[in-house]
Enzyme design. Structure first.
Site, mmCIF file in Angstrom:
data_model
loop_
_atom_site.group_PDB
_atom_site.id
_atom_site.type_symbol
_atom_site.label_atom_id
_atom_site.label_comp_id
_atom_site.label_asym_id
_atom_site.label_seq_id
_atom_site.Cartn_x
_atom_site.Cartn_y
_atom_site.Cartn_z
ATOM 1 N N VAL A 16 0.824 -1.211 0.000
ATOM 2 C CA VAL A 16 0.000 0.000 0.000
ATOM 3 C C VAL A 16 0.856 1.258 0.000
ATOM 4 O O VAL A 16 0.651 2.181 -0.796
ATOM 5 C CB VAL A 16 -0.950 -0.011 1.234
ATOM 6 C CG1 VAL A 16 -1.574 1.358 1.458
ATOM 7 C CG2 VAL A 16 -2.029 -1.059 1.033
ATOM 8 N N ASP A 34 10.574 3.296 6.415
ATOM 9 C CA ASP A 34 10.210 1.934 6.784
ATOM 10 C C ASP A 34 11.235 1.442 7.803
ATOM 11 O O ASP A 34 12.412 1.807 7.726
ATOM 12 C CB ASP A 34 10.212 1.016 5.546
ATOM 13 C CG ASP A 34 9.347 -0.219 5.734
ATOM 14 O OD1 ASP A 34 8.321 -0.359 5.042
ATOM 15 O OD2 ASP A 34 9.712 -1.063 6.598
ATOM 16 N N ARG A 39 14.283 -3.336 2.954
ATOM 17 C CA ARG A 39 13.290 -2.746 2.043
ATOM 18 C C ARG A 39 13.775 -1.364 1.568
ATOM 19 O O ARG A 39 13.662 -1.031 0.391
ATOM 20 C CB ARG A 39 11.956 -2.638 2.783
ATOM 21 C CG ARG A 39 10.840 -1.963 1.997
ATOM 22 C CD ARG A 39 10.357 -2.806 0.849
ATOM 23 N NE ARG A 39 9.104 -2.321 0.267
ATOM 24 C CZ ARG A 39 8.739 -2.558 -0.973
ATOM 25 N NH1 ARG A 39 9.513 -3.270 -1.777
ATOM 26 N NH2 ARG A 39 7.595 -2.104 -1.435
ATOM 27 N N THR A 85 -1.887 -4.409 9.462
ATOM 28 C CA THR A 85 -2.832 -4.628 10.562
ATOM 29 C C THR A 85 -3.250 -6.100 10.515
ATOM 30 O O THR A 85 -4.335 -6.435 10.023
ATOM 31 C CB THR A 85 -4.065 -3.700 10.455
ATOM 32 O OG1 THR A 85 -4.493 -3.653 9.100
ATOM 33 C CG2 THR A 85 -3.756 -2.308 10.928
ATOM 34 N N THR A 120 -6.103 -0.723 7.407
ATOM 35 C CA THR A 120 -7.472 -1.172 7.667
ATOM 36 C C THR A 120 -7.629 -1.494 9.150
ATOM 37 O O THR A 120 -6.822 -2.241 9.711
ATOM 38 C CB THR A 120 -7.774 -2.430 6.833
ATOM 39 O OG1 THR A 120 -7.460 -2.148 5.475
ATOM 40 C CG2 THR A 120 -9.229 -2.836 6.961
ATOM 41 N N CYS A 260 -6.194 -9.129 3.309
ATOM 42 C CA CYS A 260 -7.363 -8.272 3.546
ATOM 43 C C CYS A 260 -8.647 -9.047 3.815
ATOM 44 O O CYS A 260 -9.144 -9.039 4.939
ATOM 45 C CB CYS A 260 -7.574 -7.360 2.345
ATOM 46 S SG CYS A 260 -6.254 -6.157 2.179
ATOM 47 N N ARG A 331 1.043 -13.706 1.609
ATOM 48 C CA ARG A 331 0.479 -13.484 2.931
ATOM 49 C C ARG A 331 -0.889 -14.138 3.092
ATOM 50 O O ARG A 331 -1.767 -13.959 2.273
ATOM 51 C CB ARG A 331 0.381 -11.974 3.211
ATOM 52 C CG ARG A 331 1.755 -11.360 3.380
ATOM 53 C CD ARG A 331 1.677 -9.880 3.471
ATOM 54 N NE ARG A 331 1.053 -9.310 2.288
ATOM 55 C CZ ARG A 331 0.646 -8.053 2.214
ATOM 56 N NH1 ARG A 331 0.779 -7.261 3.246
ATOM 57 N NH2 ARG A 331 0.122 -7.590 1.113
HETATM 58 N N1 NAD Z 1 -2.201 -5.221 0.382
HETATM 59 C C1 NAD Z 1 -3.410 -4.836 0.072
HETATM 60 O O1 NAD Z 1 -3.976 -5.243 -0.914
HETATM 61 C C2 NAD Z 1 -4.171 -3.816 0.895
HETATM 62 C C3 NAD Z 1 -5.241 -3.147 0.302
HETATM 63 C C4 NAD Z 1 -5.929 -2.216 1.027
HETATM 64 C C5 NAD Z 1 -5.566 -1.985 2.349
HETATM 65 N N2 NAD Z 1 -4.529 -2.669 2.912
HETATM 66 C C6 NAD Z 1 -4.183 -2.350 4.287
HETATM 67 O O2 NAD Z 1 -3.056 -1.495 4.259
HETATM 68 C C7 NAD Z 1 -2.203 -1.760 5.375
HETATM 69 C C8 NAD Z 1 -0.807 -2.085 4.898
HETATM 70 O O3 NAD Z 1 -0.843 -3.263 4.119
HETATM 71 P P1 NAD Z 1 0.331 -3.674 3.139
HETATM 72 O O4 NAD Z 1 -0.235 -4.756 2.302
HETATM 73 O O5 NAD Z 1 0.941 -2.520 2.473
HETATM 74 O O6 NAD Z 1 1.388 -4.273 4.198
HETATM 75 P P2 NAD Z 1 2.898 -4.706 3.900
HETATM 76 O O7 NAD Z 1 3.214 -5.770 4.887
HETATM 77 O O8 NAD Z 1 3.098 -4.952 2.444
HETATM 78 O O9 NAD Z 1 3.741 -3.407 4.240
HETATM 79 C C9 NAD Z 1 3.834 -2.832 5.457
HETATM 80 C C10 NAD Z 1 5.186 -2.154 5.589
HETATM 81 O O10 NAD Z 1 5.181 -1.491 6.840
HETATM 82 C C11 NAD Z 1 6.448 -1.651 7.428
HETATM 83 N N3 NAD Z 1 6.323 -1.422 8.868
HETATM 84 C C12 NAD Z 1 5.820 -2.260 9.809
HETATM 85 N N4 NAD Z 1 5.846 -1.661 11.022
HETATM 86 C C13 NAD Z 1 6.357 -0.421 10.826
HETATM 87 C C14 NAD Z 1 6.622 0.667 11.701
HETATM 88 N N5 NAD Z 1 6.353 0.603 12.990
HETATM 89 N N6 NAD Z 1 7.174 1.772 11.169
HETATM 90 C C15 NAD Z 1 7.439 1.862 9.840
HETATM 91 N N7 NAD Z 1 7.223 0.859 8.976
HETATM 92 C C16 NAD Z 1 6.673 -0.274 9.466
HETATM 93 C C17 NAD Z 1 6.888 -3.050 7.046
HETATM 94 O O11 NAD Z 1 8.283 -3.179 7.138
HETATM 95 C C18 NAD Z 1 6.360 -3.133 5.609
HETATM 96 O O12 NAD Z 1 7.327 -2.715 4.671
HETATM 97 C C19 NAD Z 1 -2.880 -2.878 6.142
HETATM 98 O O13 NAD Z 1 -3.681 -2.326 7.142
HETATM 99 C C20 NAD Z 1 -3.758 -3.532 5.100
HETATM 100 O O14 NAD Z 1 -4.870 -4.170 5.689
HETATM 101 C C21 NAD Z 1 -3.813 -3.547 2.199
#
Ligand code: NAD
Length: 424
Positions: A16, A34, A39, A85, A120, A260, A331
Protein backbone atom coordinates in the site's frame (compact mmCIF):
# COMPACT_ATOMS: atom_id res chain seq x y z
CA UNK A 1 -2.34 24.11 7.43
CA UNK A 2 -2.80 24.77 3.71
CA UNK A 3 -2.26 21.94 1.28
CA UNK A 4 0.71 23.72 -0.32
CA UNK A 5 2.50 23.76 3.06
CA UNK A 6 2.26 20.01 3.46
CA UNK A 7 5.46 17.98 3.65
CA UNK A 8 4.50 14.32 3.44
CA UNK A 9 6.18 11.32 5.03
CA UNK A 10 4.90 7.81 4.33
CA UNK A 11 5.34 5.30 7.15
CA UNK A 12 5.41 1.69 5.97
CA UNK A 13 6.43 1.04 2.37
CA UNK A 14 4.67 -2.20 1.53
CA UNK A 15 2.03 -3.07 -1.04
CA UNK A 16 0.00 0.00 0.00
CA UNK A 17 2.60 2.54 1.09
CA UNK A 18 4.99 2.37 -1.85
CA UNK A 19 2.52 2.98 -4.71
CA UNK A 20 1.09 5.89 -2.72
CA UNK A 21 4.55 7.32 -2.02
CA UNK A 22 5.34 7.03 -5.72
CA UNK A 23 2.19 8.92 -6.74
CA UNK A 24 2.94 11.74 -4.30
CA UNK A 25 6.63 11.62 -5.27
CA UNK A 26 5.72 12.50 -8.85
CA UNK A 27 4.23 15.80 -7.59
CA UNK A 28 5.87 16.88 -4.35
CA UNK A 29 8.77 16.05 -1.99
CA UNK A 30 7.96 12.89 -0.04
CA UNK A 31 9.93 10.89 2.47
CA UNK A 32 9.30 7.16 2.46
CA UNK A 33 10.12 5.61 5.84
CA UNK A 34 10.21 1.93 6.78
CA UNK A 35 11.74 0.08 9.74
CA UNK A 36 12.89 -2.65 7.36
CA UNK A 37 16.41 -1.59 6.30
CA UNK A 38 16.45 -4.23 3.56
CA UNK A 39 13.29 -2.75 2.04
CA UNK A 40 14.79 0.75 2.14
CA UNK A 41 18.03 -0.46 0.52
CA UNK A 42 16.05 -2.23 -2.23
CA UNK A 43 13.99 0.90 -2.94
CA UNK A 44 17.04 3.14 -2.90
CA UNK A 45 18.47 0.72 -5.47
CA UNK A 46 15.41 1.44 -7.64
CA UNK A 47 13.60 -1.88 -7.26
CA UNK A 48 10.35 -3.11 -5.71
CA UNK A 49 10.16 -6.86 -5.05
CA UNK A 50 6.36 -6.70 -4.56
CA UNK A 51 6.16 -5.82 -8.29
CA UNK A 52 3.47 -3.22 -7.54
CA UNK A 53 5.75 -0.48 -8.87
CA UNK A 54 7.98 -0.95 -11.92
CA UNK A 55 11.58 0.30 -12.00
CA UNK A 56 10.50 3.00 -14.49
CA UNK A 57 7.65 4.23 -12.25
CA UNK A 58 9.98 4.32 -9.28
CA UNK A 59 12.44 6.40 -11.26
CA UNK A 60 9.60 8.74 -12.32
CA UNK A 61 8.88 9.63 -8.68
CA UNK A 62 11.77 12.05 -8.69
CA UNK A 63 10.72 13.84 -5.45
CA UNK A 64 10.63 10.62 -3.44
CA UNK A 65 13.44 9.75 -1.04
CA UNK A 66 13.76 6.81 1.35
CA UNK A 67 15.06 6.40 4.86
CA UNK A 68 15.01 3.97 7.78
CA UNK A 69 16.09 6.72 10.16
CA UNK A 70 13.14 7.97 12.27
CA UNK A 71 14.94 11.27 12.93
CA UNK A 72 14.41 12.13 9.23
CA UNK A 73 10.65 12.17 9.86
CA UNK A 74 10.99 15.42 11.83
CA UNK A 75 11.27 17.28 8.49
CA UNK A 76 7.70 16.35 7.58
CA UNK A 77 4.46 17.80 8.93
CA UNK A 78 1.95 15.31 7.52
CA UNK A 79 2.37 11.61 8.16
CA UNK A 80 0.58 8.89 6.25
CA UNK A 81 0.64 5.55 8.03
CA UNK A 82 0.43 2.39 5.91
CA UNK A 83 1.73 -0.31 8.25
CA UNK A 84 0.23 -3.82 8.45
CA UNK A 85 -2.83 -4.63 10.56
CA UNK A 86 -2.69 -8.41 10.96
CA UNK A 87 -4.53 -10.77 13.29
CA UNK A 88 -2.86 -12.98 15.88
CA UNK A 89 -3.13 -16.76 16.15
CA UNK A 90 -6.48 -16.39 17.95
CA UNK A 91 -7.74 -14.17 15.12
CA UNK A 92 -7.68 -11.05 17.27
CA UNK A 93 -6.55 -7.73 15.76
CA UNK A 94 -2.87 -7.10 16.33
CA UNK A 95 -2.38 -3.35 16.51
CA UNK A 96 1.32 -3.58 17.39
CA UNK A 97 2.63 -2.12 14.08
CA UNK A 98 0.09 0.74 14.28
CA UNK A 99 0.98 1.50 17.89
CA UNK A 100 4.72 1.32 17.16
CA UNK A 101 4.38 3.62 14.14
CA UNK A 102 2.32 6.03 16.28
CA UNK A 103 5.08 6.01 18.92
CA UNK A 104 7.68 6.82 16.26
CA UNK A 105 5.58 9.71 14.96
CA UNK A 106 4.64 10.88 18.47
CA UNK A 107 8.31 11.39 19.27
CA UNK A 108 8.79 13.93 16.48
CA UNK A 109 5.25 15.36 16.24
CA UNK A 110 4.99 19.16 16.17
CA UNK A 111 2.18 21.64 16.61
CA UNK A 112 -0.03 21.84 13.55
CA UNK A 113 0.97 18.40 12.20
CA UNK A 114 -1.53 15.92 10.72
CA UNK A 115 -1.35 12.14 11.04
CA UNK A 116 -3.40 10.24 8.44
CA UNK A 117 -3.93 6.51 8.89
CA UNK A 118 -4.55 4.27 5.88
CA UNK A 119 -4.25 0.84 7.48
CA UNK A 120 -7.47 -1.17 7.67
CA UNK A 121 -8.88 -1.13 11.21
CA UNK A 122 -12.17 -1.30 13.11
CA UNK A 123 -14.19 1.87 13.58
CA UNK A 124 -12.67 3.82 16.46
CA UNK A 125 -9.10 2.50 16.20
CA UNK A 126 -7.62 5.78 14.98
CA UNK A 127 -9.06 7.90 17.76
CA UNK A 128 -9.21 5.32 20.56
CA UNK A 129 -5.98 3.39 19.97
CA UNK A 130 -3.60 5.53 17.91
CA UNK A 131 -4.31 9.12 18.92
CA UNK A 132 -3.66 8.43 22.66
CA UNK A 133 -0.22 7.06 21.69
CA UNK A 134 0.49 10.20 19.64
CA UNK A 135 -0.58 12.35 22.61
CA UNK A 136 1.50 10.36 25.08
CA UNK A 137 4.73 10.45 23.06
CA UNK A 138 4.40 14.04 21.85
CA UNK A 139 2.93 15.68 24.94
CA UNK A 140 0.60 17.48 22.49
CA UNK A 141 -3.18 17.66 22.58
CA UNK A 142 -5.41 16.13 19.91
CA UNK A 143 -7.44 18.55 17.80
CA UNK A 144 -5.74 21.45 19.55
CA UNK A 145 -2.04 20.95 18.74
CA UNK A 146 -2.21 18.20 16.13
CA UNK A 147 -4.86 16.56 13.98
CA UNK A 148 -5.71 13.21 12.46
CA UNK A 149 -7.23 11.80 9.31
CA UNK A 150 -8.19 8.42 7.97
CA UNK A 151 -8.18 7.47 4.31
CA UNK A 152 -8.46 3.75 3.62
CA UNK A 153 -6.61 2.13 0.77
CA UNK A 154 -8.44 0.11 -1.88
CA UNK A 155 -5.65 -1.19 -4.07
CA UNK A 156 -5.67 -4.76 -5.21
CA UNK A 157 -2.18 -6.36 -5.49
CA UNK A 158 -1.35 -7.60 -8.97
CA UNK A 159 -4.19 -5.59 -10.53
CA UNK A 160 -2.70 -3.40 -13.23
CA UNK A 161 -6.06 -1.84 -14.19
CA UNK A 162 -7.11 -0.48 -10.78
CA UNK A 163 -4.16 1.64 -9.58
CA UNK A 164 -3.95 4.02 -6.62
CA UNK A 165 -4.74 7.06 -8.72
CA UNK A 166 -7.61 5.46 -10.62
CA UNK A 167 -9.57 4.23 -7.60
CA UNK A 168 -11.92 6.68 -5.91
CA UNK A 169 -10.62 7.38 -2.41
CA UNK A 170 -12.50 7.91 0.83
CA UNK A 171 -10.99 10.63 3.02
CA UNK A 172 -11.76 12.07 6.45
CA UNK A 173 -10.34 14.36 9.09
CA UNK A 174 -10.63 15.05 12.79
CA UNK A 175 -12.18 18.49 12.19
CA UNK A 176 -14.08 19.83 9.15
CA UNK A 177 -11.08 22.02 8.21
CA UNK A 178 -8.62 19.13 8.48
CA UNK A 179 -10.99 16.88 6.52
CA UNK A 180 -10.80 19.44 3.71
CA UNK A 181 -6.98 19.60 3.84
CA UNK A 182 -6.74 15.80 3.80
CA UNK A 183 -9.19 15.62 0.91
CA UNK A 184 -7.31 18.29 -1.04
CA UNK A 185 -4.03 16.45 -0.51
CA UNK A 186 -5.42 13.24 -2.00
CA UNK A 187 -7.19 15.10 -4.80
CA UNK A 188 -3.72 16.02 -6.05
CA UNK A 189 -2.98 12.41 -6.98
CA UNK A 190 -6.32 10.62 -7.26
CA UNK A 191 -7.68 11.21 -10.74
CA UNK A 192 -10.76 9.11 -9.95
CA UNK A 193 -11.77 11.65 -7.32
CA UNK A 194 -12.35 11.49 -3.58
CA UNK A 195 -15.27 10.98 -1.25
CA UNK A 196 -15.09 13.02 1.92
CA UNK A 197 -16.67 10.88 4.64
CA UNK A 198 -18.60 12.41 7.53
CA UNK A 199 -16.00 11.39 10.12
CA UNK A 200 -12.95 9.25 10.75
CA UNK A 201 -15.16 6.48 12.18
CA UNK A 202 -17.37 6.47 9.09
CA UNK A 203 -14.30 6.16 6.86
CA UNK A 204 -12.90 3.34 9.03
CA UNK A 205 -16.23 1.52 8.98
CA UNK A 206 -16.58 1.95 5.21
CA UNK A 207 -13.28 0.21 4.53
CA UNK A 208 -13.82 -2.70 6.85
CA UNK A 209 -17.29 -3.44 5.46
CA UNK A 210 -16.03 -3.42 1.86
CA UNK A 211 -13.93 -6.48 2.58
CA UNK A 212 -16.47 -8.02 4.95
CA UNK A 213 -19.12 -7.81 2.23
CA UNK A 214 -16.81 -9.60 -0.22
CA UNK A 215 -15.99 -12.27 2.33
CA UNK A 216 -19.63 -13.01 3.14
CA UNK A 217 -20.59 -13.03 -0.54
CA UNK A 218 -17.82 -15.49 -1.39
CA UNK A 219 -18.90 -17.64 1.58
CA UNK A 220 -22.41 -17.80 0.14
CA UNK A 221 -21.08 -18.89 -3.24
CA UNK A 222 -18.80 -21.44 -1.55
CA UNK A 223 -21.83 -22.84 0.25
CA UNK A 224 -23.72 -23.03 -3.04
CA UNK A 225 -20.76 -24.88 -4.59
CA UNK A 226 -20.86 -27.46 -1.78
CA UNK A 227 -24.59 -27.97 -2.34
CA UNK A 228 -24.34 -28.18 -6.14
CA UNK A 229 -21.39 -30.57 -5.97
CA UNK A 230 -23.57 -32.93 -3.92
CA UNK A 231 -26.21 -32.66 -6.63
CA UNK A 232 -23.77 -33.23 -9.47
CA UNK A 233 -24.52 -29.76 -10.90
CA UNK A 234 -21.67 -27.69 -12.31
CA UNK A 235 -21.50 -24.53 -10.16
CA UNK A 236 -19.92 -22.37 -12.84
CA UNK A 237 -22.70 -23.23 -15.27
CA UNK A 238 -25.24 -22.20 -12.61
CA UNK A 239 -23.39 -18.94 -11.91
CA UNK A 240 -23.18 -18.16 -15.62
CA UNK A 241 -26.92 -18.69 -16.00
CA UNK A 242 -27.85 -16.71 -12.85
CA UNK A 243 -25.37 -14.00 -13.88
CA UNK A 244 -27.54 -13.09 -16.84
CA UNK A 245 -29.84 -11.30 -14.37
CA UNK A 246 -28.87 -7.61 -14.08
CA UNK A 247 -28.49 -7.62 -10.31
CA UNK A 248 -26.90 -11.04 -9.70
CA UNK A 249 -23.46 -10.43 -8.18
CA UNK A 250 -20.53 -12.06 -10.01
CA UNK A 251 -18.75 -13.87 -7.17
CA UNK A 252 -16.91 -17.16 -7.64
CA UNK A 253 -16.22 -19.92 -5.11
CA UNK A 254 -12.68 -20.44 -3.85
CA UNK A 255 -10.14 -20.12 -1.09
CA UNK A 256 -10.25 -16.77 0.69
CA UNK A 257 -6.75 -15.74 1.65
CA UNK A 258 -4.56 -12.69 1.55
CA UNK A 259 -3.91 -9.84 3.84
CA UNK A 260 -7.36 -8.27 3.55
CA UNK A 261 -10.53 -10.24 2.88
CA UNK A 262 -9.78 -13.15 5.19
CA UNK A 263 -8.46 -10.85 7.93
CA UNK A 264 -10.37 -7.57 8.02
CA UNK A 265 -13.76 -9.05 9.04
CA UNK A 266 -12.14 -10.14 12.30
CA UNK A 267 -11.38 -6.48 13.07
CA UNK A 268 -15.08 -5.70 12.82
CA UNK A 269 -16.24 -8.80 14.72
CA UNK A 270 -13.69 -8.15 17.47
CA UNK A 271 -15.00 -4.64 17.97
CA UNK A 272 -18.61 -5.84 17.86
CA UNK A 273 -17.88 -8.51 20.48
CA UNK A 274 -16.23 -5.94 22.74
CA UNK A 275 -19.57 -4.10 22.62
CA UNK A 276 -21.55 -7.23 23.52
CA UNK A 277 -22.80 -8.10 20.03
CA UNK A 278 -21.78 -11.50 18.65
CA UNK A 279 -21.86 -11.36 14.87
CA UNK A 280 -23.42 -14.42 13.29
CA UNK A 281 -23.42 -13.96 9.53
CA UNK A 282 -19.91 -12.53 9.32
CA UNK A 283 -18.35 -15.27 11.46
CA UNK A 284 -20.36 -18.02 9.74
CA UNK A 285 -18.90 -16.76 6.45
CA UNK A 286 -15.41 -16.80 7.91
CA UNK A 287 -15.81 -20.37 9.19
CA UNK A 288 -17.06 -21.60 5.84
CA UNK A 289 -14.34 -19.86 3.85
CA UNK A 290 -11.66 -21.17 6.22
CA UNK A 291 -12.89 -24.74 5.73
CA UNK A 292 -12.55 -24.77 1.93
CA UNK A 293 -9.01 -26.25 1.90
CA UNK A 294 -10.19 -29.31 3.80
CA UNK A 295 -13.18 -29.66 1.50
CA UNK A 296 -11.06 -29.47 -1.65
CA UNK A 297 -8.78 -32.28 -0.49
CA UNK A 298 -11.72 -34.46 0.56
CA UNK A 299 -13.16 -34.06 -2.96
CA UNK A 300 -9.77 -34.80 -4.50
CA UNK A 301 -9.40 -37.99 -2.47
CA UNK A 302 -12.88 -39.17 -3.53
CA UNK A 303 -11.99 -38.58 -7.18
CA UNK A 304 -8.68 -40.43 -6.80
CA UNK A 305 -10.40 -43.36 -5.12
CA UNK A 306 -12.96 -43.55 -7.92
CA UNK A 307 -10.07 -43.89 -10.39
CA UNK A 308 -8.38 -46.54 -8.22
CA UNK A 309 -5.41 -44.27 -7.53
CA UNK A 310 -3.62 -45.14 -4.29
CA UNK A 311 -3.96 -42.10 -2.02
CA UNK A 312 -1.23 -42.77 0.52
CA UNK A 313 2.11 -41.87 -1.04
CA UNK A 314 0.44 -40.44 -4.18
CA UNK A 315 2.51 -37.89 -6.04
CA UNK A 316 0.53 -34.62 -6.10
CA UNK A 317 1.32 -31.35 -7.86
CA UNK A 318 -0.17 -28.16 -6.42
CA UNK A 319 0.01 -25.39 -9.00
CA UNK A 320 0.16 -21.99 -7.31
CA UNK A 321 0.95 -20.98 -3.73
CA UNK A 322 0.25 -17.24 -3.69
CA UNK A 323 -3.06 -16.04 -2.27
CA UNK A 324 -4.13 -14.80 -5.69
CA UNK A 325 -3.14 -14.89 -9.33
CA UNK A 326 -0.31 -13.00 -11.03
CA UNK A 327 1.35 -11.58 -7.93
CA UNK A 328 4.05 -12.86 -5.56
CA UNK A 329 2.02 -12.14 -2.40
CA UNK A 330 2.11 -15.12 -0.06
CA UNK A 331 0.48 -13.48 2.93
CA UNK A 332 -2.25 -15.57 4.50
CA UNK A 333 -2.46 -17.82 1.43
CA UNK A 334 -5.00 -20.55 2.11
CA UNK A 335 -3.30 -22.88 -0.37
CA UNK A 336 -1.35 -23.97 2.71
CA UNK A 337 -4.59 -25.47 4.11
CA UNK A 338 -4.63 -27.77 1.08
CA UNK A 339 -0.97 -28.68 1.62
CA UNK A 340 -1.59 -29.47 5.29
CA UNK A 341 -4.56 -31.64 4.44
CA UNK A 342 -2.67 -33.50 1.67
CA UNK A 343 0.04 -34.16 4.22
CA UNK A 344 -2.57 -35.69 6.57
CA UNK A 345 -3.23 -38.28 3.85
CA UNK A 346 0.55 -38.90 3.54
CA UNK A 347 0.63 -37.75 -0.06
CA UNK A 348 3.93 -36.68 -1.59
CA UNK A 349 3.41 -33.08 -2.69
CA UNK A 350 5.28 -30.78 -5.06
CA UNK A 351 4.33 -27.11 -5.11
CA UNK A 352 5.01 -25.19 -8.30
CA UNK A 353 4.62 -21.42 -8.46
CA UNK A 354 6.71 -19.34 -10.88
CA UNK A 355 5.72 -16.13 -9.03
CA UNK A 356 6.95 -17.11 -5.61
CA UNK A 357 10.19 -16.26 -3.87
CA UNK A 358 11.33 -19.73 -2.74
CA UNK A 359 13.14 -18.41 0.32
CA UNK A 360 10.06 -16.54 1.49
CA UNK A 361 7.87 -19.63 0.97
CA UNK A 362 10.33 -21.65 3.04
CA UNK A 363 10.55 -19.00 5.73
CA UNK A 364 6.80 -18.36 6.01
CA UNK A 365 5.37 -21.84 5.51
CA UNK A 366 8.23 -24.35 5.43
CA UNK A 367 7.38 -25.04 1.78
CA UNK A 368 10.09 -25.30 -0.87
CA UNK A 369 8.49 -24.92 -4.29
CA UNK A 370 9.97 -26.96 -7.13
CA UNK A 371 11.68 -24.92 -9.86
CA UNK A 372 10.45 -27.08 -12.71
CA UNK A 373 7.86 -29.74 -13.27
CA UNK A 374 8.50 -32.88 -15.27
CA UNK A 375 5.88 -34.53 -17.47
CA UNK A 376 4.13 -37.78 -16.61
CA UNK A 377 4.94 -37.70 -12.89
CA UNK A 378 1.78 -36.91 -10.94
CA UNK A 379 -1.18 -38.95 -9.67
CA UNK A 380 -3.11 -35.77 -8.97
CA UNK A 381 -2.82 -32.13 -9.99
CA UNK A 382 -4.50 -29.31 -8.08
CA UNK A 383 -4.77 -26.08 -10.02
CA UNK A 384 -4.96 -23.76 -7.02
CA UNK A 385 -4.09 -20.33 -8.44
CA UNK A 386 -4.92 -19.05 -11.92
CA UNK A 387 -1.56 -17.51 -12.78
CA UNK A 388 -1.29 -16.46 -16.42
CA UNK A 389 1.39 -19.12 -16.99
CA UNK A 390 -1.05 -21.87 -16.00
CA UNK A 391 -3.85 -20.43 -18.10
CA UNK A 392 -1.49 -20.46 -21.10
CA UNK A 393 -0.55 -24.11 -20.48
CA UNK A 394 -4.18 -25.09 -21.05
CA UNK A 395 -5.70 -28.46 -20.19
CA UNK A 396 -3.34 -30.36 -22.49
CA UNK A 397 -0.18 -28.77 -21.06
CA UNK A 398 -1.32 -29.34 -17.49
CA UNK A 399 -2.48 -32.89 -18.07
CA UNK A 400 0.86 -33.72 -19.67
CA UNK A 401 2.35 -33.42 -16.17
CA UNK A 402 0.14 -36.26 -14.91
CA UNK A 403 0.62 -40.02 -15.16
CA UNK A 404 -1.62 -41.71 -17.75
CA UNK A 405 -4.21 -42.13 -14.96
CA UNK A 406 -4.48 -39.02 -12.80
CA UNK A 407 -6.98 -36.56 -11.31
CA UNK A 408 -7.00 -32.91 -12.32
CA UNK A 409 -8.78 -30.63 -9.84
CA UNK A 410 -9.43 -27.09 -11.06
CA UNK A 411 -10.23 -24.74 -8.19
CA UNK A 412 -10.23 -21.60 -10.29
CA UNK A 413 -12.31 -22.39 -13.37
CA UNK A 414 -9.24 -22.08 -15.55
CA UNK A 415 -10.47 -25.10 -17.50
CA UNK A 416 -13.88 -25.95 -18.83
CA UNK A 417 -16.08 -28.54 -17.11
CA UNK A 418 -15.11 -31.29 -19.55
CA UNK A 419 -11.37 -30.50 -19.36
CA UNK A 420 -11.04 -30.97 -15.57
CA UNK A 421 -11.96 -34.06 -13.55
CA UNK A 422 -13.18 -32.01 -10.59
CA UNK A 423 -14.03 -28.34 -10.27
CA UNK A 424 -15.03 -26.40 -7.20
N1 NAD B 1 -2.20 -5.22 0.38
C1 NAD B 1 -3.41 -4.84 0.07
O1 NAD B 1 -3.98 -5.24 -0.91
C2 NAD B 1 -4.17 -3.82 0.90
C3 NAD B 1 -5.24 -3.15 0.30
C4 NAD B 1 -5.93 -2.22 1.03
C5 NAD B 1 -5.57 -1.98 2.35
N2 NAD B 1 -4.53 -2.67 2.91
C6 NAD B 1 -4.18 -2.35 4.29
O2 NAD B 1 -3.06 -1.49 4.26
C7 NAD B 1 -2.20 -1.76 5.37
C8 NAD B 1 -0.81 -2.08 4.90
O3 NAD B 1 -0.84 -3.26 4.12
P1 NAD B 1 0.33 -3.67 3.14
O4 NAD B 1 -0.24 -4.76 2.30
O5 NAD B 1 0.94 -2.52 2.47
O6 NAD B 1 1.39 -4.27 4.20
P2 NAD B 1 2.90 -4.71 3.90
O7 NAD B 1 3.21 -5.77 4.89
O8 NAD B 1 3.10 -4.95 2.44
O9 NAD B 1 3.74 -3.41 4.24
C9 NAD B 1 3.83 -2.83 5.46
C10 NAD B 1 5.19 -2.15 5.59
O10 NAD B 1 5.18 -1.49 6.84
C11 NAD B 1 6.45 -1.65 7.43
N3 NAD B 1 6.32 -1.42 8.87
C12 NAD B 1 5.82 -2.26 9.81
N4 NAD B 1 5.85 -1.66 11.02
C13 NAD B 1 6.36 -0.42 10.83
C14 NAD B 1 6.62 0.67 11.70
N5 NAD B 1 6.35 0.60 12.99
N6 NAD B 1 7.17 1.77 11.17
C15 NAD B 1 7.44 1.86 9.84
N7 NAD B 1 7.22 0.86 8.98
C16 NAD B 1 6.67 -0.27 9.47
C17 NAD B 1 6.89 -3.05 7.05
O11 NAD B 1 8.28 -3.18 7.14
C18 NAD B 1 6.36 -3.13 5.61
O12 NAD B 1 7.33 -2.72 4.67
C19 NAD B 1 -2.88 -2.88 6.14
O13 NAD B 1 -3.68 -2.33 7.14
C20 NAD B 1 -3.76 -3.53 5.10
O14 NAD B 1 -4.87 -4.17 5.69
C21 NAD B 1 -3.81 -3.55 2.20
Amino acid sequence: MQVEDIKVALIGLGYVGLPLAVEFGKKRPVLGFDINQKRIAELQGGQDHTLEVSDEELAEASHLSFSADPAELAKANTFIVTVPTPIDEYKRPDLTPLVKASETIGKILKKGDIVIYESTVYPGATEEDCVPVLEKFSGLKYNVDFFAGYSPERINPGDKAHRVSTIKKVTSGSTPEIAEVVDALYREIIVAGTHKAASIRVAEAAKVIENTQRDVNIALINELALIFNKMGIDTQAVLEAAGTKWNFLPFRPGLVGGHCIGVDPYYLTHKAQSLGYHPEIILAGRRLNDSMGTYVVAELVKAMTKKDIQVQGAKVLVMGLTFKENCPDLRNTRVVDILKELDEYSMDVDVYDPWVDAQEAQHEYGVTPVKEVAPGVYDAIVLAVSHQQFVEMGAQGIRALGKPEHVLYDLKYVLSADEADVRL
